[in-house]
Write an enzyme that holds these catalytic residues in place. Structure first.
Site, short mmCIF file in Angstrom:
data_model
loop_
_atom_site.label_atom_id
_atom_site.label_comp_id
_atom_site.label_asym_id
_atom_site.label_seq_id
_atom_site.Cartn_x
_atom_site.Cartn_y
_atom_site.Cartn_z
CG LEU A 135 74.44 81.76 3.57
CD1 LEU A 135 73.15 82.67 4.00
CD2 LEU A 135 75.05 81.79 4.84
CG ASP A 136 74.78 74.84 5.33
OD1 ASP A 136 75.48 74.71 4.35
OD2 ASP A 136 75.20 74.51 6.60
NE ARG A 137 66.01 72.57 0.66
CZ ARG A 137 65.33 71.40 0.35
NH1 ARG A 137 65.94 70.32 0.11
NH2 ARG A 137 63.91 71.65 -0.15
CB THR A 139 71.73 78.64 6.95
OG1 THR A 139 72.40 77.45 7.57
CG2 THR A 139 72.26 79.92 7.64
NE ARG A 235 73.64 72.35 9.86
CZ ARG A 235 73.18 71.48 8.77
NH1 ARG A 235 73.52 72.02 7.43
NH2 ARG A 235 72.84 70.27 8.81
#
Length: 319
Positions: A135-137, A139, A235
């Site tokens: 997961l993105d930082r 998120t 995103r």
């Protein structure tokens, strides 16, 4: 601190060329990164990689101590949703990087897992033990981590074959309709390499679907599923159709002056994106296991404020 005096053979050359030639245990790209971080000086001035030097100039480069080759366990708080002999499911907090990388050798989810969980899978490599997906930082939400190699291989197969059900909640700008399908290939932005773009020359297929929508007078809380798992996929896709994720400064989701009834979004310090649902077959026996994670407090607070404001204005939020 490494100090180098420029000799006649390097007169008129670029600073990064000179330092790379004189400091044998660092590559030119490593030295350029240090220069970009302000670690290089010409005399008493911080300088750039392209700075031209002259014979007799005194150069200095600050080289930080080497990072550990393997991640170290750290007693960091992390919510463990499920734990057995084969897998562990966590609710990753926003702001936490998944695994060590350049500039993030500590404080990652891997560092936390090495403290809380024993014998993680080695398939992901020394720096990514047990990590099957990311997961993105910014998120938050659910991730499954493999505890041994057999689990890792089986989970990786399910992700590759698109047999994992991943559902997200996102707050986006504008009115988005349920059922919308976004099918746009993604790859590195040709100009800004840290960004992902739908206009990349080396793009890979990516599909995102809108499964639900709650309209809140200028923004929409949407349910999102992804058939693929590309970097920044949700995103970028939502931004590409004109509905960027609220709070996403990278892809156009941060508005400095929202209308009064949407001022609650100014509290956000990250994109309003949460991995709320995860379902897959258990790698040991094949049974379907399903996990859900409530919105974290920072996102729930914003949503509550928006709903309350909408109620006061007589909104009809659902579509």
């Amino acid at each position: 601190m490494v100090r180098v005096q420029v000799t006649a053979e390097f007169d008129g050359q670029r600073l990064d060329h000179v330092l790379a030639a004189q400091i044998a245990d660092h590559t030119r790209s490593q030295i350029q990164r240090l220069i970009k971080r302000g670690m290089a000086q010409l005399g008493s001035k911080v300088c750039h990689a392209s700075t031209l030097v002259r014979e007799g100039d005194l150069l200095a480069l600050e080289i930080p101590p080497p990072e550990p080759a393997t991640p170290q366990p750290e007693a960091l708080p992390v919510t463990i949703v499920y734990d057995d002999g084969d897998i562990v499911v966590v609710d990753k907090p926003a702001g936490m990087v998944v695994h060590p990388a350049a500039g993030h050798s500590q404080g990652t989810l891997v560092n936390a897992l090495l403290h809380h969980v024993k014998n993680l899978s080695g398939v992901g490599g020394e720096r990514r033990p047990g990590i099957v997906h990311r997961l993105d930082r910014g998120t938050s939400g659910l991730m499954v981590v493999a505890k041994h190699d057999r689990s890792h291989v089986e989970l990786a197969r399910q992700f590759h074959d698109r047999h994992v059900d991943k559902r997200y909640l996102a707050l986006v700008w504008g009115v988005v309709q349920t059922g919308q399908r976004i099918d746009l290939p993604l790859g590195r932005d040709p100009v800004e390499r840290k960004k992902i773009s739908t206009h990349s020359r080396r793009a890979r297929n990516a599909v995102t679907r809108i499964t639900s929508a709650e309209h809140l007078q200028g923004v929409s809380l949407v349910g999102v599923t992804i058939a693929t798992g590309r970097t920044h996929q949700i995103r970028v896709h939502l931004s590409a159709i004109g509905h960027p994720v609220v709070g996403d400064a990278v892809y156009g989701g941060r508005h400095r002056h929202p209308p009064p009834h949407l001022r609650a979004v100014q509290c956000l310090e990250r994109p309003f994106l949460h991995a709320a649902h995860l379902s897959f077959r258990h790698p040991a026996d094949g049974r379907v296991v399903t996990f859900n994670a409530e919105l974290p407090l920072d996102l729930q607070h914003v949503l509550d404020e928006l709903r309350a404001t909408g109620k006061d204005r007589g909104a009809h939020p659902r579509s």
